[in-house]
Design an enzyme around this catalytic site. Structure first.
Site, PDB file in Angstrom:
ATOM      1  N   HIS A 317       1.029  -1.305  -0.053  1.00 50.72           N
ATOM      2  CA  HIS A 317      -0.125  -0.392   0.061  1.00 50.72           C
ATOM      3  C   HIS A 317       0.860   0.969   0.707  1.00 50.72           C
ATOM      4  O   HIS A 317       0.015   2.114  -1.040  1.00 50.72           O
ATOM      5  CB  HIS A 317      -1.018  -0.005   1.514  1.00 50.72           C
ATOM      6  CG  HIS A 317      -2.576  -0.857   0.487  1.00 50.72           C
ATOM      7  ND1 HIS A 317      -2.211  -2.321   1.160  1.00 50.72           N
ATOM      8  CD2 HIS A 317      -3.415  -0.906   0.367  1.00 50.72           C
ATOM      9  CE1 HIS A 317      -3.313  -2.825   1.505  1.00 50.72           C
ATOM     10  NE2 HIS A 317      -3.703  -1.428   0.460  1.00 50.72           N
ATOM     11  N   GLY A 318       1.861   1.066   0.510  1.00 52.74           N
ATOM     12  CA  GLY A 318       2.862   2.370   0.244  1.00 52.74           C
ATOM     13  C   GLY A 318       3.836   2.036   1.156  1.00 52.74           C
ATOM     14  O   GLY A 318       3.996   1.787   1.698  1.00 52.74           O
TER      15      GLY A 318
END
Length: 467
Positions: A317-318
């Protein structure tokens, strides 16, 4: 180009649909590929070559894997496809993260590259990997037509933010698919519903988040309002995008799998992750968790498998530590539920199970949404009164009243109450007639309201674009 933009809704999509249905079937994939590449080029002209090269790599690896799949070195092309498939994703998404952490640990002064993340790379990289792995496993036939394979990779409805469509899901439809007025009408309906979720609910809730970020007069209550608003915002943002993708896919003859199933009604974290972002969850299950042994190993190895999967889920996700913490937070909760907590939850009233789950979900998205560990810590402390802020203030009550209707509508819309009610009414003769007559009117009014919002407003981000 955003789905929720005047350009897309009134120019790009109608033009693509007209051209698509005008040409014979043998040219439909050509039209889709050209439209998809234009769509991507419109938003990422520099990185358009990257998605073409990724498609070519996946296509050639599929041929290579198929050619040597019964040979001694069958795993060589598979390993090559994984390295070349994940290489660009790792380079663009995690290089600066690695540099920052090396600097922090070793005290070095390496300069970050400040590379822009190509839009959609996390999604199309996983799609290509699912293809090459499934060809290796014998679960998918090799695609010998590069145009059809590139169409699969770059198909614009799901290119930017999913769902992660596996090749096996649309393998047959790439070669032969049917179209009908009923499917097209369903697609339009689903697209407008998703667009409404995004524009009328997610964007408005996002505006409340902007108020929270800028206001100096924060309170414990406002921290909670912000946390709940963001939880609803990210749900409507991402599920709205998935609805639009599924709807456009149906218009074009593709049946994408569902990606959300009312996750906020869950009675446990285990159930939540069976309902939330299902295409990502099943991808990690089938290509990471099960190959590592799943739960058919010793307890220690099983805990290792859960930890690895959720560490990767968070990192996917990041490239920030709060995403890693978010992933490991769910790893801990899921492990506890599977070890003993789920048995205790099954013994209590469903209302309390639901409150337990919602509480943990809201906390999780505070971690998820923070800009780094410092902000994450501050927001969590603010929610539990561990920093010097008042419990409530007149400004907090003002914004609560201002956004109360949106929060209430969002809370109801996040449940199957409305759709369930409409289904029951549709089973009765007179009610069914009224619903069938009202449906196009309601959809038309929603589209009119969306258009007015987009013409007048400027706040229109897609949260998942950054992933």
């Amino acid at each position: 180009m955003l789905f929720s933009s005047i350009t897309f809704i009134y120019y790009f999509l109608p033009a693509v649909l007209v051209l698509y249905f005008l040409v014979p079937f043998r040219f439909k994939n050509t039209v889709l590929l050209a439209a998809s590449l234009f769509f991507y080029f419109y938003g990422e002209p520099v990185y358009s070559i990257l998605i073409i090269l990724a498609s070519l790599s996946g296509y050639l690896h599929g041929l290579w894997i198929d050619k040597v799949k019964n040979g001694r070195y069958a795993k060589v092309p598979l390993i090559s496809s994984v390295i070349l498939g994940l290489g660009p994703l790792v380079f663009f998404k995690y290089t600066d993260f690695l540099i920052f952490n090396v600097n922090a640990v070793l005290g070095t002064g390496l300069a970050p590259l400040r590379i822009a993340l190509p839009i959609g790379i996390s999604f199309y990289s996983f799609q290509i990997l699912s293809y090459t792995i499934d060809v290796y496993r014998g679960q998918a036939g090799v695609q010998r037509n590069f145009l059809d394979f590139a169409t699969y990779v770059s198909l614009f409805p799901q290119l930017i933010a999913g769902p992660i469509v596996r090749y096996t899901t649309i393998e047959a439809e790439l070669a032969c698919r049917t179209h009908s007025l009923a499917d097209f009408a369903y697609g339009v309906n689903r697209f407008i519903i998703g667009l409404s979720k995004k524009v009328l609910l997610a964007n408005t809730l996002g505006e409340l988040g902007k108020v929270f970020d800028t206001i100096n007069e924060k309170t414990v209550l406002f921290y909670w309002i912000y946390a709940i608003a963001f939880t609803l915002q990210i749900y409507f943002d991402f599920s709205g995008y998935s609805d639009m993708a599924i709807g456009m896919g149906r218009m074009l003859g593709f049946r994408f799998l569902e990606n959300f199933n009312y996750p906020l009604i869950s009675g446990s974290i285990t159930e939540f992750w069976r309902r939330w972002h299902m295409s990502l969850g099943t991808w990690f299950r089938d290509y990471v968790y099960i190959p590592m042994g799943g739960n058919r190993v010793s307890r220690l190895k099983w805990l290792r498998n859960i930890t690895v999967v959720w560490f990767l889920t968070g990192l996917w996700h990041g490239a920030e530590w709060n995403f890693v913490i978010w992933g490991l937070y769910f790893a801990l909760l899921l492990a506890l539920e599977k070890l003993f907590l789920k048995k205790l939850l099954d013994k209590i009233h469903p209302v309390f199970r639901h409150l337990y789950t919602l509480f943990l979900i809201v906390v999780s998205f505070v971690i998820f949404n923070a800009d780094g560990i410092g902000e994450c810590s501050m927001n969590l402390k603010g929610m539990f009164g561990l920093i010097d802020v008042p419990l409530i203030s007149s400004a907090t009550l003002y914004y609560l009243r201002s956004y109360a209707l949106t929060l209430i509508v969002g809370a109801v819309a996040a449940t199957p109450f409305v759709t369930g009610l409409l289904k029951k009414l549709a089973q009765k003769g007179r009610s069914a007639m009224i619903i069938n007559a009202a449906e196009p009117v309601v959809l038309g009014l929603l589209l009119l309201a969306i258009t007015g919002y987009l013409v007048d407003g400027s706040f229109n981000p897609f949260l998942y674009f950054r992933f």
